[in-house]
Scaffold this motif. Sequence first.
Motif, PDB file in Angstrom:
ATOM      1  N   GLY B  89       0.830  -1.210   0.000  1.00  0.00           N
ATOM      2  CA  GLY B  89       0.000   0.000   0.000  1.00  0.00           C
ATOM      3  C   GLY B  89       0.863   1.258   0.000  1.00  0.00           C
ATOM      4  O   GLY B  89       0.595   2.218  -0.733  1.00  0.00           O
ATOM      5  N   MET B  90       1.908   1.225   0.821  1.00  0.00           N
ATOM      6  CA  MET B  90       2.797   2.399   0.893  1.00  0.00           C
ATOM      7  C   MET B  90       3.527   2.633  -0.437  1.00  0.00           C
ATOM      8  O   MET B  90       3.657   3.771  -0.884  1.00  0.00           O
ATOM      9  N   THR B  91       3.992   1.525  -1.055  1.00  0.00           N
ATOM     10  CA  THR B  91       4.711   1.694  -2.326  1.00  0.00           C
ATOM     11  C   THR B  91       3.750   2.182  -3.412  1.00  0.00           C
ATOM     12  O   THR B  91       4.144   2.948  -4.288  1.00  0.00           O
ATOM     13  N   LEU B  92       2.491   1.738  -3.327  1.00  0.00           N
ATOM     14  CA  LEU B  92       1.493   2.206  -4.289  1.00  0.00           C
ATOM     15  C   LEU B  92       1.265   3.707  -4.125  1.00  0.00           C
ATOM     16  O   LEU B  92       1.205   4.461  -5.113  1.00  0.00           O
ATOM     17  N   ALA B  93       1.196   4.144  -2.865  1.00  0.00           N
ATOM     18  CA  ALA B  93       1.023   5.574  -2.595  1.00  0.00           C
ATOM     19  C   ALA B  93       2.228   6.360  -3.108  1.00  0.00           C
ATOM     20  O   ALA B  93       2.082   7.448  -3.692  1.00  0.00           O
ATOM     21  N   TYR B  94       3.415   5.809  -2.911  1.00  0.00           N
ATOM     22  CA  TYR B  94       4.659   6.443  -3.392  1.00  0.00           C
ATOM     23  C   TYR B  94       4.629   6.561  -4.924  1.00  0.00           C
ATOM     24  O   TYR B  94       4.946   7.612  -5.489  1.00  0.00           O
ATOM     25  N   TYR B  95       4.205   5.474  -5.555  1.00  0.00           N
ATOM     26  CA  TYR B  95       4.121   5.443  -7.030  1.00  0.00           C
ATOM     27  C   TYR B  95       3.127   6.497  -7.520  1.00  0.00           C
ATOM     28  O   TYR B  95       3.413   7.252  -8.460  1.00  0.00           O
ATOM     29  N   LEU B  96       1.959   6.551  -6.865  1.00  0.00           N
ATOM     30  CA  LEU B  96       0.935   7.524  -7.276  1.00  0.00           C
ATOM     31  C   LEU B  96       1.425   8.958  -7.061  1.00  0.00           C
ATOM     32  O   LEU B  96       1.163   9.849  -7.870  1.00  0.00           O
ATOM     33  N   ALA B  97       2.141   9.161  -5.944  1.00  0.00           N
ATOM     34  CA  ALA B  97       2.681  10.503  -5.669  1.00  0.00           C
ATOM     35  C   ALA B  97       3.634  10.918  -6.789  1.00  0.00           C
ATOM     36  O   ALA B  97       3.583  12.061  -7.267  1.00  0.00           O
ATOM     37  N   LEU B  98       4.486   9.981  -7.220  1.00  0.00           N
ATOM     38  CA  LEU B  98       5.437  10.290  -8.293  1.00  0.00           C
ATOM     39  C   LEU B  98       4.713  10.536  -9.619  1.00  0.00           C
ATOM     40  O   LEU B  98       5.137  11.366 -10.430  1.00  0.00           O
ATOM     41  N   ALA B  99       3.616   9.800  -9.819  1.00  0.00           N
ATOM     42  CA  ALA B  99       2.903   9.889 -11.099  1.00  0.00           C
ATOM     43  C   ALA B  99       1.987  11.097 -11.177  1.00  0.00           C
ATOM     44  O   ALA B  99       1.829  11.693 -12.253  1.00  0.00           O
ATOM     45  N   VAL B 100       1.389  11.476 -10.050  1.00  0.00           N
ATOM     46  CA  VAL B 100       0.317  12.482 -10.089  1.00  0.00           C
ATOM     47  C   VAL B 100       0.782  13.880  -9.670  1.00  0.00           C
ATOM     48  O   VAL B 100       0.499  14.868 -10.349  1.00  0.00           O
ATOM     49  N   ILE B 101       1.536  13.924  -8.557  1.00  0.00           N
ATOM     50  CA  ILE B 101       1.880  15.256  -8.007  1.00  0.00           C
ATOM     51  C   ILE B 101       2.941  15.941  -8.877  1.00  0.00           C
ATOM     52  O   ILE B 101       3.948  15.342  -9.239  1.00  0.00           O
ATOM     53  N   ARG B 102       2.695  17.176  -9.229  1.00  0.00           N
ATOM     54  CA  ARG B 102       3.667  17.964  -9.998  1.00  0.00           C
ATOM     55  C   ARG B 102       4.111  19.150  -9.144  1.00  0.00           C
ATOM     56  O   ARG B 102       3.344  20.075  -8.919  1.00  0.00           O
ATOM     57  N   MET B 103       5.344  19.108  -8.698  1.00  0.00           N
ATOM     58  CA  MET B 103       5.854  20.210  -7.871  1.00  0.00           C
ATOM     59  C   MET B 103       6.756  21.106  -8.712  1.00  0.00           C
ATOM     60  O   MET B 103       7.357  20.632  -9.671  1.00  0.00           O
ATOM     61  N   PRO B 104       6.892  22.379  -8.318  1.00  0.00           N
ATOM     62  CA  PRO B 104       7.872  23.217  -9.038  1.00  0.00           C
ATOM     63  C   PRO B 104       9.288  22.670  -8.817  1.00  0.00           C
ATOM     64  O   PRO B 104       9.583  22.127  -7.749  1.00  0.00           O
ATOM     65  N   TYR B 105      10.127  22.808  -9.819  1.00  0.00           N
ATOM     66  CA  TYR B 105      11.468  22.215  -9.817  1.00  0.00           C
ATOM     67  C   TYR B 105      12.464  23.254  -9.290  1.00  0.00           C
ATOM     68  O   TYR B 105      12.776  24.236  -9.964  1.00  0.00           O
ATOM     69  N   LEU B 106      12.933  23.086  -8.037  1.00  0.00           N
ATOM     70  CA  LEU B 106      13.862  24.052  -7.440  1.00  0.00           C
ATOM     71  C   LEU B 106      15.265  23.461  -7.439  1.00  0.00           C
ATOM     72  O   LEU B 106      15.450  22.283  -7.102  1.00  0.00           O
ATOM     73  N   ALA B 107      16.261  24.255  -7.815  1.00  0.00           N
ATOM     74  CA  ALA B 107      17.639  23.745  -7.834  1.00  0.00           C
ATOM     75  C   ALA B 107      18.590  24.785  -7.240  1.00  0.00           C
ATOM     76  O   ALA B 107      18.412  25.996  -7.415  1.00  0.00           O
ATOM     77  N   ALA B 108      19.593  24.272  -6.501  1.00  0.00           N
ATOM     78  CA  ALA B 108      20.617  25.153  -5.940  1.00  0.00           C
ATOM     79  C   ALA B 108      21.973  24.483  -6.122  1.00  0.00           C
ATOM     80  O   ALA B 108      22.093  23.273  -5.945  1.00  0.00           O
ATOM     81  N   THR B 109      22.986  25.278  -6.454  1.00  0.00           N
ATOM     82  CA  THR B 109      24.306  24.689  -6.671  1.00  0.00           C
ATOM     83  C   THR B 109      25.218  24.985  -5.473  1.00  0.00           C
ATOM     84  O   THR B 109      25.375  26.140  -5.073  1.00  0.00           O
ATOM     85  N   VAL B 110      25.754  23.917  -4.903  1.00  0.00           N
ATOM     86  CA  VAL B 110      26.674  24.055  -3.766  1.00  0.00           C
ATOM     87  C   VAL B 110      27.961  23.326  -4.133  1.00  0.00           C
ATOM     88  O   VAL B 110      27.943  22.112  -4.374  1.00  0.00           O
ATOM     89  N   PHE B 111      29.073  24.054  -4.166  1.00  0.00           N
ATOM     90  CA  PHE B 111      30.376  23.473  -4.543  1.00  0.00           C
ATOM     91  C   PHE B 111      30.271  22.663  -5.845  1.00  0.00           C
ATOM     92  O   PHE B 111      30.677  21.509  -5.903  1.00  0.00           O
ATOM     93  N   SER B 112      29.714  23.248  -6.836  1.00  0.00           N
ATOM     94  CA  SER B 112      29.506  22.669  -8.182  1.00  0.00           C
ATOM     95  C   SER B 112      28.617  21.422  -8.204  1.00  0.00           C
ATOM     96  O   SER B 112      28.538  20.724  -9.203  1.00  0.00           O
ATOM     97  N   LEU B 113      27.982  21.115  -7.079  1.00  0.00           N
ATOM     98  CA  LEU B 113      27.011  20.013  -7.067  1.00  0.00           C
ATOM     99  C   LEU B 113      25.610  20.604  -7.010  1.00  0.00           C
ATOM    100  O   LEU B 113      25.325  21.428  -6.137  1.00  0.00           O
ATOM    101  N   THR B 114      24.775  20.199  -7.929  1.00  0.00           N
ATOM    102  CA  THR B 114      23.432  20.758  -7.968  1.00  0.00           C
ATOM    103  C   THR B 114      22.479  19.951  -7.084  1.00  0.00           C
ATOM    104  O   THR B 114      22.344  18.735  -7.263  1.00  0.00           O
ATOM    105  N   LEU B 115      21.893  20.646  -6.120  1.00  0.00           N
ATOM    106  CA  LEU B 115      20.882  20.011  -5.264  1.00  0.00           C
ATOM    107  C   LEU B 115      19.511  20.383  -5.801  1.00  0.00           C
ATOM    108  O   LEU B 115      19.244  21.559  -6.057  1.00  0.00           O
ATOM    109  N   THR B 116      18.667  19.408  -5.971  1.00  0.00           N
ATOM    110  CA  THR B 116      17.361  19.653  -6.568  1.00  0.00           C
ATOM    111  C   THR B 116      16.260  19.337  -5.565  1.00  0.00           C
ATOM    112  O   THR B 116      16.422  18.428  -4.740  1.00  0.00           O
ATOM    113  N   LEU B 117      15.181  20.094  -5.657  1.00  0.00           N
ATOM    114  CA  LEU B 117      14.008  19.791  -4.827  1.00  0.00           C
ATOM    115  C   LEU B 117      12.797  19.712  -5.763  1.00  0.00           C
ATOM    116  O   LEU B 117      12.409  20.705  -6.358  1.00  0.00           O
TER     117      LEU B 117
END
Lengths: 493, 167
Positions: B89-117
């Motif tokens: 059930g939890m993995t199904l919820a995780y799958y649905l969250a990945l498939a359905v929810i669309r969040m804004p794509y935030l990115a920050a670069t720290v020491f040339s490594l890009t961290l994304t949210l």
Amino acid sequence: MADILSVLSVKFVLLVFLGSVAGLFVGAIPGLSVSMATALLVSITYTWQTNDALAMVMGVYVVGVFSGAVSAILINIPGAPSSVVTTLDGYPLARKGQAYKALYYATIYSFIGSVFGLVALALLAGPVSRLAIKFRPMDYFLLALFGLATVGSVTSKNYVKGLISAALGLIVSMIGLDPLVGTPRLTLGISQLRGGISTVPALVGLFGFAEVLSVIFDGHMSQTVESMGHERMSLREVLRHWKLSLYSSLLGTLVGALPGAGGPVAAFLSYNEAKRLIKKPEVPFGEGAVEGIVASESSNNACIGGALIPMLTLAVPGDAVTAIILSVFYVHGLKPGPMFIRESASSFHAILLASFIACGALLVLGLLVAPRISKVISVPKNILLPIVTVLCVVGAFACNNRLFDVGLMFVFGLVGFLMRRRGYPAAPMVLALVLGKTMDSNFRRAMALAAVADNPLVSLFGHPITAFLLVCTVLVVLSNIPFFKRLTHRKKA
Amino acid sequence: MKQKCLHNHSLQEGVLFLLLGGALLRYGLDSHSKSFNKDWTQSAYLFPVIVALLLGALAVMLLVQGVRAADEKQAARGGEARRVLVVLGMTLAYYLALAVIRMPYLAATVFSLTLTLSTFEVATFAFLLVLMLYLGVRSRKVLLTVPLATTVFLSVMFRTLLRVLLP
């Protein structure tokens, strides 16, 4: 030699070493497996250059097969199926406070076994390729059938269940466009299935997610690790079992080269041979006999080279991991088969070189790092399993960048879990999944050729290689039918 | 006897695979009869028919095994099926969250490594936290650091270093 060295670069060596380190942990941590790691690597490395991908995969494969022995010795849980036999003597030795000695023996003889198998690969791949050129479509079909018949018998106590697992794999392999005329089959109207079931999500599900569900079902979330002593041993003393090691390596290479059989079979066979040959070991077998570790580890590592022979020359994988490595080849546009060594010499050399470098890494990591990773092995599974689940999701998605594959991975994980609960092995299904399309197309080609021949039966089975493969397949099937089993037992008695 | 047969795994599975084989056989025969090509040697449905017959034969063998073992006690294979269902059930919820929810794509670069949210990072952190909690992890330090470290590691490793797309 110059061709082989042309592949060599610092980046190549580093990638092999990185793969080896990953293989050490993946193989040693129960709950993770070499098959799972290789399946995940297919999706990660598909944008890489072919040789770089092969370097990483071979590092994981060679060291991963060895490192199953680490957890077998320290916690009595084999990290890989091929290390099951190592637990029989490795763990009793560890319980006597000689865990370091057991690991030392496992490392040295895994190294010897691996090198033996790879030398056999280097020497035999050419001749087998030349023989494979004479193969007809029916021969390829029968070779794959022989592999499925064998794997069905060695991976399950119930032969019928082994074959059912293979039949299910064949059904899954038929989903999508048919390989000869492009007719859609078994797609159930789902457009994403027209391209067929990708191997990666299926493998990640069957080996990765199914393992997660099985561990959760069993409920064993922690394990105790035997303490590690550091007793001194002379290499000469350790190497005095070299004759047994070479014999076990030979058995391992031969068993590995049989399509469908693999490390667990080789290890059991060699262990039984060691028991038969060594009448008076210093410590009885099953109570910490180093001869048991020598036989098991030499043979299961020799399987690596053996299993690569049919995979590279005939495109028929020897075990589940080589089935996954075969999909790495397909992802990179390579076509293993009789012409592989000639047409893709660079890739063949990359495989050999990466494997030999990985053997060196095995020795270094096994002697220096393996005795110190007991804390990593004992990571509680309630922390490990959620991470593995996320890795499965990432691996399944990365293959084709579509969430549909993640859904497929979950479905295969559930199927794999149910199969395990009911005693159906996953290995025949995986082999069938990989071989299904080859079987289908070659069988129909053979039938089409027979249809226009004067004598269809002679056209189908009149070739010596065909007759030999047919006899082998029939013998494997008959030897697993209870009536014939009883008959041979009665004759022996 | 009837009750024993109903609880016999081999019989249950034999019936299931017999039905599956039958369905595949019917699919192969029907599809072939509707197809343009009537020559079986070149038919796309030859192999499905052969596999269906093989599966049917194996299912019959399983049924025979089941009938013979009808009087034998089925091995008790206890386990925690409920936990598996909850995790599914939890993995199904995780799958649905990945498939359905669309969040804004935030990115920050720290020491040339890009961290994304984005959806993956948030959903993965939440999934790991909830699943670990369910599987019995109680240490707050572990519950916070492991999901955070895993998510950051996967995000940086796959998106930035390996250039592999994430859900």
